[in-house]
Write a protein that holds these residues in place. Structure first.
Motif, PDB file in Angstrom:
ATOM      1  N   ASP A   1       0.851  -1.088  -0.081  1.00  0.00           N
ATOM      2  CA  ASP A   1       0.085  -0.061   0.007  1.00  0.00           C
ATOM      3  C   ASP A   1       0.896   1.447  -0.003  1.00  0.00           C
ATOM      4  O   ASP A   1       1.627   1.374   0.981  1.00  0.00           O
ATOM      5  N   SER A   2       0.779   2.021  -0.917  1.00  0.00           N
ATOM      6  CA  SER A   2       1.527   3.140  -1.087  1.00  0.00           C
ATOM      7  C   SER A   2       1.352   4.335  -0.188  1.00  0.00           C
ATOM      8  O   SER A   2       2.270   5.264   0.148  1.00  0.00           O
ATOM      9  N   ARG A   3       0.376   4.347   0.611  1.00  0.00           N
ATOM     10  CA  ARG A   3      -0.071   5.119   1.662  1.00  0.00           C
ATOM     11  C   ARG A   3       0.768   4.801   2.889  1.00  0.00           C
ATOM     12  O   ARG A   3       0.660   5.672   3.801  1.00  0.00           O
ATOM     13  N   VAL A   4       1.069   3.669   3.059  1.00  0.00           N
ATOM     14  CA  VAL A   4       1.891   3.291   4.442  1.00  0.00           C
ATOM     15  C   VAL A   4       3.278   3.704   4.290  1.00  0.00           C
ATOM     16  O   VAL A   4       4.134   3.646   3.359  1.00  0.00           O
ATOM     17  N   CYS A   5       3.667   4.281   5.688  1.00  0.00           N
ATOM     18  CA  CYS A   5       4.703   4.833   5.408  1.00  0.00           C
ATOM     19  C   CYS A   5       6.115   3.919   5.257  1.00  0.00           C
ATOM     20  O   CYS A   5       5.981   2.611   5.752  1.00  0.00           O
ATOM     21  N   ALA A   6       7.175   4.292   4.977  1.00  0.00           N
ATOM     22  CA  ALA A   6       8.325   3.334   4.948  1.00  0.00           C
ATOM     23  C   ALA A   6       8.858   2.752   6.295  1.00  0.00           C
ATOM     24  O   ALA A   6       9.100   1.567   6.084  1.00  0.00           O
ATOM     25  N   THR A   7       8.577   3.491   7.277  1.00  0.00           N
ATOM     26  CA  THR A   7       8.952   2.786   8.592  1.00  0.00           C
ATOM     27  C   THR A   7       8.251   1.657   8.723  1.00  0.00           C
ATOM     28  O   THR A   7       8.505   0.470   9.301  1.00  0.00           O
TER      29      THR A   7
ATOM     30  N   ILE B   1       5.317 -18.519   1.061  1.00  0.00           N
ATOM     31  CA  ILE B   1       4.752 -17.110   0.863  1.00  0.00           C
ATOM     32  C   ILE B   1       5.631 -15.858   1.045  1.00  0.00           C
ATOM     33  O   ILE B   1       5.654 -15.089   0.255  1.00  0.00           O
ATOM     34  N   ARG B   2       6.600 -16.174   1.924  1.00  0.00           N
ATOM     35  CA  ARG B   2       7.702 -15.128   2.079  1.00  0.00           C
ATOM     36  C   ARG B   2       8.453 -14.849   0.858  1.00  0.00           C
ATOM     37  O   ARG B   2       8.515 -13.624   0.436  1.00  0.00           O
ATOM     38  N   ASP B   3       8.846 -16.033   0.415  1.00  0.00           N
ATOM     39  CA  ASP B   3       9.605 -15.995  -1.096  1.00  0.00           C
ATOM     40  C   ASP B   3       8.812 -15.212  -2.153  1.00  0.00           C
ATOM     41  O   ASP B   3       9.343 -14.223  -2.831  1.00  0.00           O
ATOM     42  N   ARG B   4       7.246 -15.373  -2.353  1.00  0.00           N
ATOM     43  CA  ARG B   4       6.565 -15.128  -3.292  1.00  0.00           C
ATOM     44  C   ARG B   4       6.375 -13.529  -2.825  1.00  0.00           C
ATOM     45  O   ARG B   4       6.346 -12.556  -3.946  1.00  0.00           O
ATOM     46  N   VAL B   5       5.884 -13.176  -1.822  1.00  0.00           N
ATOM     47  CA  VAL B   5       5.780 -11.782  -1.190  1.00  0.00           C
ATOM     48  C   VAL B   5       6.990 -10.982  -1.602  1.00  0.00           C
ATOM     49  O   VAL B   5       6.999  -9.927  -2.049  1.00  0.00           O
ATOM     50  N   LEU B   6       8.265 -11.563  -1.089  1.00  0.00           N
ATOM     51  CA  LEU B   6       9.481 -10.599  -1.291  1.00  0.00           C
ATOM     52  C   LEU B   6       9.833 -10.354  -2.921  1.00  0.00           C
ATOM     53  O   LEU B   6      10.394  -9.378  -3.381  1.00  0.00           O
ATOM     54  N   GLU B   7       9.525 -11.472  -3.559  1.00  0.00           N
ATOM     55  CA  GLU B   7       9.736 -11.453  -5.036  1.00  0.00           C
ATOM     56  C   GLU B   7       8.869 -10.290  -5.915  1.00  0.00           C
ATOM     57  O   GLU B   7       9.259  -9.566  -6.620  1.00  0.00           O
ATOM     58  N   ARG B   8       7.384 -10.291  -5.327  1.00  0.00           N
ATOM     59  CA  ARG B   8       6.471  -9.248  -5.764  1.00  0.00           C
ATOM     60  C   ARG B   8       6.986  -7.826  -5.165  1.00  0.00           C
ATOM     61  O   ARG B   8       7.000  -7.026  -5.970  1.00  0.00           O
ATOM     62  N   TYR B   9       7.519  -7.772  -4.126  1.00  0.00           N
ATOM     63  CA  TYR B   9       7.803  -6.483  -3.483  1.00  0.00           C
ATOM     64  C   TYR B   9       9.119  -6.082  -4.150  1.00  0.00           C
ATOM     65  O   TYR B   9       8.972  -4.898  -4.244  1.00  0.00           O
ATOM     66  N   ARG B  10      10.152  -6.760  -4.711  1.00  0.00           N
ATOM     67  CA  ARG B  10      11.016  -6.438  -5.427  1.00  0.00           C
ATOM     68  C   ARG B  10      10.704  -5.824  -6.632  1.00  0.00           C
ATOM     69  O   ARG B  10      11.461  -5.020  -7.344  1.00  0.00           O
ATOM     70  N   ARG B  11       9.702  -6.313  -7.288  1.00  0.00           N
ATOM     71  CA  ARG B  11       9.215  -6.043  -8.658  1.00  0.00           C
ATOM     72  C   ARG B  11       8.307  -4.964  -8.618  1.00  0.00           C
ATOM     73  O   ARG B  11       7.863  -4.438  -9.811  1.00  0.00           O
ATOM     74  N   ARG B  12       7.948  -4.406  -7.640  1.00  0.00           N
ATOM     75  CA  ARG B  12       6.789  -3.450  -7.498  1.00  0.00           C
ATOM     76  C   ARG B  12       7.318  -1.969  -7.998  1.00  0.00           C
ATOM     77  O   ARG B  12       8.221  -1.733  -8.161  1.00  0.00           O
ATOM     78  N   ASP B  13       6.256  -1.302  -8.506  1.00  0.00           N
ATOM     79  CA  ASP B  13       6.342  -0.086  -8.987  1.00  0.00           C
ATOM     80  C   ASP B  13       6.306   1.005  -8.057  1.00  0.00           C
ATOM     81  O   ASP B  13       5.421   1.092  -7.125  1.00  0.00           O
ATOM     82  N   PRO B  14       7.589   1.404  -7.914  1.00  0.00           N
ATOM     83  CA  PRO B  14       7.576   2.483  -6.403  1.00  0.00           C
ATOM     84  C   PRO B  14       6.880   3.687  -6.573  1.00  0.00           C
ATOM     85  O   PRO B  14       6.910   4.490  -5.516  1.00  0.00           O
ATOM     86  N   ARG B  15       6.256   4.008  -7.722  1.00  0.00           N
ATOM     87  CA  ARG B  15       5.418   5.279  -7.829  1.00  0.00           C
ATOM     88  C   ARG B  15       4.324   5.225  -6.597  1.00  0.00           C
ATOM     89  O   ARG B  15       3.667   4.535  -5.973  1.00  0.00           O
TER      90      ARG B  15
END
Length: 72
Positions: A17-23, A58-72
């Motif tokens: 969720d892009s509304r969630v802060c980086a912390t 699940i962790r591996d799939r989530v991390l892979e998706r997180y790495r590929r996410r669009d940072p916008r």
């Protein structure tokens, strides 16, 4: 058990969720990457185990998706 489900679901959704802060995202990633032998009843691995989910898959799939996410 409802708290575990909510924690797992809400945390994984918040990670993307892009509304969630980086912390908060860093805290979620730390939780996701916690050691499997962590004795916390609300650890990522404990939450997955309660529902018969393979935490590593699940962790591996989530991390892979997180790495590929669009940072916008």
């Amino acid at each position: 058990m409802m708290l575990h489900r909510r924690l797992l679901h809400k945390s994984l959704r918040a990670l993307f969720d892009s509304r969630v802060c980086a912390t908060t995202r860093v805290e979620i990633l730390d939780w996701l990457l916690s050691p499997k032998d962590c004795s916390n009843a609300f650890s990522y691995h404990a939450c997955c185990a309660l529902f018969g989910l393979d935490s590593e898959v699940i962790r591996d799939r989530v991390l892979e998706r997180y790495r590929r996410r669009d940072p916008r």
